[in-house]
Design a protein around this motif. Structure first.
Motif, PDB file in Angstrom:
ATOM      1  N   ARG A  49      19.189  63.156 -61.332  1.00  0.00           N
ATOM      2  CA  ARG A  49      17.828  63.589 -61.666  1.00  0.00           C
ATOM      3  C   ARG A  49      17.148  62.639 -62.636  1.00  0.00           C
ATOM      4  O   ARG A  49      15.951  62.424 -62.576  1.00  0.00           O
ATOM      5  CB  ARG A  49      17.864  64.987 -62.298  1.00  0.00           C
ATOM      6  N   PHE A  50      17.959  62.084 -63.537  1.00  0.00           N
ATOM      7  CA  PHE A  50      17.339  61.254 -64.567  1.00  0.00           C
ATOM      8  C   PHE A  50      17.304  59.772 -64.198  1.00  0.00           C
ATOM      9  O   PHE A  50      16.873  58.937 -64.978  1.00  0.00           O
ATOM     10  CB  PHE A  50      18.105  61.412 -65.888  1.00  0.00           C
ATOM     11  N   LEU A  51      17.847  59.443 -63.023  1.00  0.00           N
ATOM     12  CA  LEU A  51      17.846  58.047 -62.592  1.00  0.00           C
ATOM     13  C   LEU A  51      16.547  57.742 -61.875  1.00  0.00           C
ATOM     14  O   LEU A  51      16.011  58.587 -61.154  1.00  0.00           O
ATOM     15  CB  LEU A  51      19.018  57.772 -61.650  1.00  0.00           C
ATOM     16  N   THR A  52      16.084  56.568 -62.077  1.00  0.00           N
ATOM     17  CA  THR A  52      14.881  56.135 -61.373  1.00  0.00           C
ATOM     18  C   THR A  52      15.197  54.880 -60.582  1.00  0.00           C
ATOM     19  O   THR A  52      16.127  54.148 -60.911  1.00  0.00           O
ATOM     20  CB  THR A  52      13.744  55.814 -62.368  1.00  0.00           C
TER      21      THR A  52
ATOM     22  N   TYR B 225      16.993  56.373 -68.807  1.00  0.00           N
ATOM     23  CA  TYR B 225      17.969  57.414 -68.473  1.00  0.00           C
ATOM     24  C   TYR B 225      18.518  58.060 -69.738  1.00  0.00           C
ATOM     25  O   TYR B 225      18.603  59.279 -69.850  1.00  0.00           O
ATOM     26  CB  TYR B 225      19.103  56.801 -67.657  1.00  0.00           C
TER      27      TYR B 225
ATOM     28  N   ARG C   7      16.041  60.359 -71.364  1.00  0.00           N
ATOM     29  CA  ARG C   7      15.863  61.631 -70.645  1.00  0.00           C
ATOM     30  C   ARG C   7      17.083  62.521 -70.809  1.00  0.00           C
ATOM     31  O   ARG C   7      16.964  63.738 -70.941  1.00  0.00           O
ATOM     32  CB  ARG C   7      15.590  61.368 -69.171  1.00  0.00           C
ATOM     33  N   MET C   8      18.263  61.913 -70.800  1.00  0.00           N
ATOM     34  CA  MET C   8      19.483  62.691 -70.956  1.00  0.00           C
ATOM     35  C   MET C   8      19.565  63.295 -72.361  1.00  0.00           C
ATOM     36  O   MET C   8      19.967  64.443 -72.543  1.00  0.00           O
ATOM     37  CB  MET C   8      20.689  61.767 -70.695  1.00  0.00           C
TER      38      MET C   8
ATOM     39  N   PHE D 285      17.333  66.179 -72.522  1.00  0.00           N
ATOM     40  CA  PHE D 285      17.923  67.296 -71.773  1.00  0.00           C
ATOM     41  C   PHE D 285      18.942  68.057 -72.641  1.00  0.00           C
ATOM     42  O   PHE D 285      18.879  69.280 -72.778  1.00  0.00           O
ATOM     43  CB  PHE D 285      18.604  66.738 -70.507  1.00  0.00           C
TER      44      PHE D 285
END
Lengths: 659, 298
Positions: A39-42, B252, B255-256, B259
């Motif tokens: 989900r967090f990979l682009t 990443y 965002r992690m 989260f």
């Protein structure tokens, strides 16, 4: 000019495509990874330009260079300097090396070699062709650039010699000619490939040179030859002849052997097992005419494919006698003639087939005038004290070089012993004269069991050595460096020996005149002197045995013979020759009789192989020849390979850390 | 995966001195370490109340009566045992094992659950185990007796990790087992619960139940350490994405971090313990630190 020892390895450069391919494949097929959540990979575009691409390219370049360096190391590059005086013409060059050794006489090899050479010349039209004929050295040569007619004439004139083959010099000459031009080169070796000549050729072609080997020999040829012949005189005037015959082939052979000396002849059929030699003894009766042709023997075998080793020349005549020099104190003393008389008679007598010595008598003052190199034994009969110090020095040199000197006490024994001690010839002290009296009887009582005389006097009952009476003798006190060979009953030294260099110095403690003892009248006198003198006479003295092409110097000492009459490079043809009074037996080398052959392909590969180390070593010695100006580059390539490998690993690590 | 593998002696030695205490009063039938909702004559004094006829005279504070002339009875907090539900996620995302981890996330969670079960069992509490993916794989019913530890671990060993996670279904079973009051321990990576964890915890806490959330993640999930280009496949949905980790790593990680921070905030807002368990961390250290903190808060 860059050359490679293994140029075919350069095909390995195609492997450079490997890293390139791997890079491309790695870019197209990224590794799959099952990840808990994406989900967090682009999505990210692969960098086509910029630093990443540069880093990849750097890595790729390093890998390709590492591969290339590894392949270059294996291909063994070297730099061969072009000759300074390069010829302007660009015609390709070829050199024919024709084997002219003795073995080419056999089995039609010479004719076949000539045919092969002419065929090569036909095939090499448009080339500059040179011809070299080799035997033990370069027999004849024709440099490249001569007309075709001259080359054909040289080949037509080709004839093998009787010398043992050594093609090294010829090969070096050929390579020097070929390397002198930067055009295409070809080396053609035409030979019977006999192993004796080609066992280890050390001259090797430079890289890029074409080498061809043409076989003029015959596989499985049979050959029987005479290895050696010795003739020994018999008491009845005849001769015993020992012939050694060798079968070089792998099948049994039967041959008729004939030994001829003048009008005497003996025949015998010899059966030889494969690869074995056999000794044959033939007896020649007494010759009616002494000397002349009767002295020149020849042993002959029934002819086979290789005729040169079927004849063997040997000497049956008298051998030159060894020479002894008697030195007297002076003409004024007639009493000193008596010992010389006894010694001379003992030496000149023939004893059991052993020829007597040639004896020359001089006085001490003429010692410097004598040529000692031709002398084997010197007797100083009471003359030591009469010799000048320079004479003593010369005497010492004579003994050191293998001569034998006998000395007896003279008028002033202590003075003589002092001079000998100072020269290092003999260490003993004189303690005055002694003699038999009513109470004391002097006689021989002991012989050293380890000395050469022990064989003569091992059994005292059979010899009169122990029976004669000594009226007068010098009482000697010898030092440990001197060995006593014979002692009197009282333990006084009678005969003492000292080894100096390779020769011997003997000192008798009495004079050989009847006023001193009855020793010269005994039957032991002659064998005692002869036995000790023979130490200075080597076995085979008087005859020299050489092979064709051997320089006389290889035959060892000639004991004063004048060698200027002998050819410096030896005798090229077999036969009997003379140097002064000495007979010389010259025969063909046994090495040329062997039927073993080297493989043509092995020889070609051996000649084509480039050994950098040997090339470097050979270069100073052979100017302009093989290896001249060669610089091995493979070591530099090896260093480059190691550095590139290290750089690649470092770059990989760095890029990995940077991500 | 045997129970001996789940219960490492080293880990047990580290947590031997701690108890698993409930922060809320629990209803229990047996006397234990936990406060009970029932006030009475337990071991810990709570308050005074006026004496009413029928109270046991031995609880009357006579000293106070002497000072004030009015009788008061001492009220004590009863101590009881509790029901504890260990809820372990066995969805496909829990199967991941990174290069730096000693085991997979599920295995780590199972070991955590085993240790907690052992701890609760040792202090006389009832323990129920609920393992789920898209359905409940194994669970202890409300009316059932609390299973013995070896049985529980045997059940755990049979579990096959896979499929997507359906947290809600398992929560229903766990709540049923715990009843109105008790402790529910949630062990999952909470990947698809970015929004829903707060609601889930609120629901559990609504019944006055104590809750503890443990988010199990691999170190790779936190920092994305890969160098080369990769084709990432989502373990649960099967979606793929090809990317250069080096290029997206910063984004990443941000965002992690956001989260996990949000999960933590959601838990703390609902007075629920939150613990981030990274699988390359020593399990004994993690548990000891957590239990020490929990005891200190009570």
């Amino acid at each position: 000019m860059v050359t490679f020892a293994y140029p075919w390895l350069l095909w390995g450069l195609l492997a450079l495509a490997g890293p390139l391919l791997l890079h491309l494949l790695n870019r197209r097929r990224p590794q799959m990874l099952v990840f808990p959540s994406i989900r967090f990979l682009t999505r990210a575009q692969l960098p086509r330009e910029g630093r990443r691409r540069l880093r990849d390219l750097l890595l790729l370049l390093l890998r390709m260079m590492t591969f290339a360096a590894a392949i270059l190391v294996m291909a063994r590059p070297s730099w061969t300097a072009k000759p300074a005086a390069s010829t302007s013409e660009s015609r390709p060059r070829a050199v024919l090396v024709l084997d002219g050794s003795a073995s080419m006489h056999g089995h039609g090899a010479a004719e076949k070699a000539r045919t092969l050479a002419l065929a090569e010349v036909d095939a090499l039209s448009g080339w500059d062709v040179g011809v070299i004929v080799t035997d033990s050295a370069v027999a004849s040569s024709l440099a490249p650039g001569a007309s075709s007619a001259a080359v054909r004439a040289a080949i037509a004139d080709y004839a093998p010699s009787c010398l043992a083959g050594n093609p090294q010099e010829g090969l070096r000459q050929a390579l020097a000619w070929l390397n002198a031009s930067d055009s295409q080169g070809r080396l053609v070796v035409i030979s019977d490939l006999q192993r004796g000549d080609w066992a280890s050729p050390s001259a090797m072609a430079t890289p890029g040179l074409e080498v061809a080997v043409r076989d003029a020999g015959q596989e499985g040829a049979a050959n029987v030859g005479i290895s050696s012949v010795r003739g020994m005189p018999l008491p009845n005037g005849g001769h015993r002849v020992l012939v050694v015959v060798r079968n070089y082939s792998a099948v049994s052979q039967e041959r008729l052997l004939t030994v001829t000396a003048g009008n005497r002849q003996q025949r015998q059929t010899v059966t030889l097992a494969p690869l074995r030699q056999q000794r044959v003894v033939l007896l020649l009766a007494e010759s009616g005419e002494p000397g002349g042709e009767a002295s020149q023997g020849i042993a002959s075998l029934e002819r086979d494919g290789y005729p040169l080793d079927d004849d063997y020349h040997f000497w049956l005549g008298d051998l030159p006698a060894p020479r002894a020099l008697l030195v007297m104190p002076g003409e004024t003393d007639p009493a000193s003639e008596e010992p010389a008389f006894f010694v001379r008679n003992a030496l000149v007598a023939e004893d059991g087939g052993v020829p007597g010595f040639t004896v020359e008598t001089i006085t001490a003052d003429l010692f410097q005038e004598v040529h000692l190199a031709a002398t084997q034994a010197i007797f100083l009969l009471g003359a030591t004290e009469s010799l000048a110090p320079a004479d003593i020095d010369e005497l010492r040199q004579f003994v050191e070089s293998g001569g034998v000197v006998f000395a007896t006490p003279g008028a002033a024994p202590n003075q003589a012993l002092r001079a000998l001690r100072q020269a290092g010839l003999f260490e003993a002290q004189g303690q005055g004269l002694t003699g038999s009296s009513r109470d004391v009887s002097l006689g021989i009582g002991w012989v050293d069991p380890d000395c050469p005389l022990a064989g003569l006097y091992g059994n005292p009952q059979e010899s009169d050595l122990f029976m004669f009476s000594i009226r007068r003798m010098l009482r000697l006190n010898v030092e440990p460096s001197v060995q006593t060979l014979i002692k009197t009953l009282d333990g006084l030294p009678f005969l003492a020996e000292k080894t100096v260099g390779t020769g011997r110095f003997y000192y008798f403690s009495l004079d050989f005149s009847l006023g001193w003892s009855d020793f010269p009248l005994t039957t032991s006198f002659l064998p005692t002197l002869r036995e000790l003198c023979l130490i200075a006479v080597p076995p085979g003295y008087g005859v020299k045995r050489l092979v064709c092409g051997d320089a006389p110097s290889v035959a060892g000492e000639w004991f004063g013979q004048d060698l200027s009459a002998a050819p410096a490079t030896g005798w090229p043809l077999p036969g009997l020759y003379r140097v002064g009074t000495w007979p010389v037996e010259v025969n063909v080398s046994n090495r040329e009789s062997m039927t073993d052959r080297v493989n043509a392909d092995d020889l070609r590969r051996s000649l084509s192989r480039v050994d950098a180390g040997r090339g470097e070593a050979a270069s100073p010695a052979v100017a302009g020849g093989i290896g001249s100006g060669d610089r091995p580059w493979w070591k530099i390539c090896a260093w480059c390979f190691a550095l590139l490998l290290l750089s690649e690993a470092t770059a990989r690590l760095w890029i990995g850390n940077r991500g | 995966m045997s129970w001996t593998e789940l219960l490492s002696p080293e880990v047990l030695a580290r947590i031997a001195d701690y108890n698993l205490l409930s922060r809320v009063a629990v209803e229990g039938f047996l006397s234990g370490l936990h406060r009970s909702v029932a006030r009475g004559y337990g071991g810990e004094f709570v308050q005074y109340r006026g004496y009413v006829p029928g109270d046991d005279l031995k609880h009357v504070d006579w000293k106070l009566y002497a000072r004030q002339g009015k009788a008061y009875t001492k009220v004590y907090q009863e101590e009881t045992n509790m029901r504890c539900a260990l809820v372990l996620d066995a969805s496909a995302s829990m199967a991941y094992r990174g290069t730096r981890a000693v085991c997979s996330k599920f295995r780590y969670g199972a070991m955590l659950a085993a240790c907690l079960a052992y701890l609760a069992n040792r202090q006389g509490d009832q323990v129920g185990l609920f393992v789920y993916s898209d359905r409940l794989l194994t669970g202890t019913g409300r009316g059932q007796r609390s299973p013995r530890l070896p049985q529980m671990f045997a059940e755990l060993a049979k579990v096959e990790v896979g499929k997507r996670a359906d947290h809600a279904a398992a929560m229903v079973m766990a709540e049923e087992y715990v009843g109105k009051r008790g402790l529910i321990v949630l062990l999952s990576d909470w990947h698809d619960m970015e929004q829903g964890l707060a609601r889930l915890v609120r629901q559990i806490r609504f019944g006055s139940r104590d809750c503890m959330v443990c988010q199990i993640l691999d170190a790779d999930e936190l920092d994305l350490p890969f160098a080369d280009q990769r084709r990432f496949v989502d373990s649960e949905s099967g979606d793929e994405i090809t990317t250069m980790p080096a290029l997206v790593r910063e984004n990443y990680q941000r965002r992690m971090e956001r989260f996990t921070a949000r999960q933590r905030e959601d838990c703390l807002r609902n007075r629920t313990d939150y613990e981030l368990a990274v699988t390359n961390r020593n399990l004994g250290d993690l548990l000891a630190a957590y239990l020490y903190r929990r005891e200190a808060m009570l």
